[in-house]
Enzyme design. Structure first.
Site, short mmCIF file in Angstrom:
data_model
loop_
_atom_site.label_atom_id
_atom_site.label_comp_id
_atom_site.label_asym_id
_atom_site.label_seq_id
_atom_site.Cartn_x
_atom_site.Cartn_y
_atom_site.Cartn_z
N ARG A 169 15.93 -4.29 -5.95
CA ARG A 169 15.54 -6.29 -5.94
C ARG A 169 13.94 -6.45 -5.22
O ARG A 169 13.87 -7.23 -5.45
CB ARG A 169 16.73 -6.47 -5.49
N SER A 174 22.29 -3.99 2.42
CA SER A 174 21.80 -3.93 0.90
C SER A 174 20.52 -4.56 0.62
O SER A 174 20.09 -5.71 1.09
CB SER A 174 23.05 -4.80 0.59
N LYS A 180 26.38 -10.74 1.78
CA LYS A 180 26.28 -9.61 1.53
C LYS A 180 24.73 -9.36 0.53
O LYS A 180 23.98 -10.51 0.54
CB LYS A 180 26.90 -10.04 -0.63
N ARG A 223 26.55 4.23 -8.63
CA ARG A 223 26.40 5.00 -9.39
C ARG A 223 27.36 5.78 -9.11
O ARG A 223 27.45 6.53 -10.61
CB ARG A 223 24.71 5.00 -9.27
N GLY A 274 24.28 1.30 -1.34
CA GLY A 274 22.67 2.02 -1.39
C GLY A 274 22.22 2.89 -1.24
O GLY A 274 22.48 3.60 -0.35
N ILE A 322 24.42 5.17 -1.28
CA ILE A 322 25.62 6.39 -1.06
C ILE A 322 26.25 7.14 -1.66
O ILE A 322 26.48 6.35 -2.66
CB ILE A 322 26.60 5.41 -0.57
N ARG A 323 26.15 8.23 -1.96
CA ARG A 323 27.15 9.43 -3.03
C ARG A 323 27.91 10.20 -2.48
O ARG A 323 28.16 10.55 -3.88
CB ARG A 323 25.02 10.24 -3.77
N HIS A 349 19.94 -4.32 -3.19
CA HIS A 349 20.64 -4.88 -3.82
C HIS A 349 19.60 -4.34 -5.49
O HIS A 349 19.21 -4.20 -6.63
CB HIS A 349 20.79 -6.35 -4.10
#
Length: 295
Positions: free
Chosen positions: A195, A190, A168, A245, A222, A224-225, A192
């Site tokens: 980050r 990702s 990851k 989220r 990242g 993706i909603r 992160h």
């Protein structure tokens, strides 16, 4: 402070810049179920590898995520946690992938992998993008120092593990090539959660990495909603997508039931996008339906 370099914002804008062609002729009702590491799941939309939910949200939040994922027949990814918490989440029946930090004490990595094997988890993963602190020195998480993995160390971990090992934090062909050469059973693209600032959006590098990966599963994490976001990633070469989220919001609103309802809604959005573009089989997704808005 300006967020001009915020990688989450950059990633969101990139996803929103992608347009789709409609292809109705000869299309059919799509099928979303797929097989990962020999097990069947209802959809390639999965949870992200969230961590410490009971601490940051409320007691029982992590279990709500796990139970919601189980009800939706979705893969549960989970991040840094004590063995007791991992065992408690596995006991819900959710099929789980544990992501492990790059501990300087590599024995901790091996202990987590062995514990995951005993619990019968689906797979494990290693967070390669978490070795450095904000000043570029070694990161320290919960009192544990982190160190970047060497390719030879990753190869040893992959050889020793009796579970598939996923890497990851891949965001370049360089890291993808080295991870694949080491024997990685999957890659998560990702940055992160911002980050590092100005990170390339995962979907921007996805087609290049997909060309290298062959049949090795690729996952995108990242921003993706929605099911439409998931569709764009899948069309460009992802095997699955990880949602963070929106599921945290669902947990706050209604626990496991709201998590399962999110998956139901996102899967319907994905099915619609697949039907409208003629990409009705996850094994035959077509990247040519995606166009980049050049405004």
């Amino acid at each position: 402070m300006s967020d001009i370099g915020n990688s989450n914002r950059i990633t969101r804008e990139y996803i929103d810049s992608l347009r789709i062609e409609t292809r109705y002729m000869d299309s059919t009702n799509p099928k979303l179920d797929f097989t990962l590491f020999g097990e069947r799941f209802a959809s390639p939309i999965m949870t992200a590898a969230l961590s410490h939910l009971d601490h940051f949200m409320f007691s029982g939040a992590a279990e709500a995520l796990a139970k919601g994922a189980m009800k939706a027949e979705a893969v549960l990814w989970y991040g840094m946690a004590e063995e007791e918490e991992i065992a408690r989440l596995a006991a819900t029946g959710a099929r789980m992938i544990e992501i492990i930090k790059p501990y300087s004490d590599r024995d901790i990595i091996y202990r987590h992998i062995e514990h995951a094997r005993k619990l019968g988890l689906l797979a494990v993963g290693v967070d390669i993008d978490h070795p450095f602190a904000e000043d570029g020195g070694p990161d320290n998480v919960d009192g544990h120092e982190m160190t970047a993995l060497r390719t030879t160390e990753l190869a040893e971990i992959c050889r020793a593990s009796r579970l598939p090992v996923i890497v990851k934090g891949v965001l370049s062909c360089r890291d993808a090539e080295r991870s694949l050469a080491a024997g990685a059973a999957g890659l998560v693209l990702s940055h992160h959660n911002n980050r590092i600032e100005y990170a390339v959006p995962p979907l921007a590098v996805l087609p290049e990495i997909a060309a290298l990966a062959g049949n090795v599963p690729l996952f995108v994490d990242g921003e993706i909603r929605t099911g439409m976001d998931a569709f764009k990633a899948l069309a460009l070469g992802a095997t699955g997508v990880c949602v963070g989220r929106p599921l945290m919001t669902a947990i706050k609103q209604g626990g496991a039931e709201a998590v399962a309802e999110y998956f139901k809604r996102a899967n319907a959005e994905l099915a619609k996008a697949m039907a409208y573009t003629g990409c009705t089989d996850l094994g035959r997704m077509d990247p040519t339906v995606i166009r980049r808005d050049i405004r």
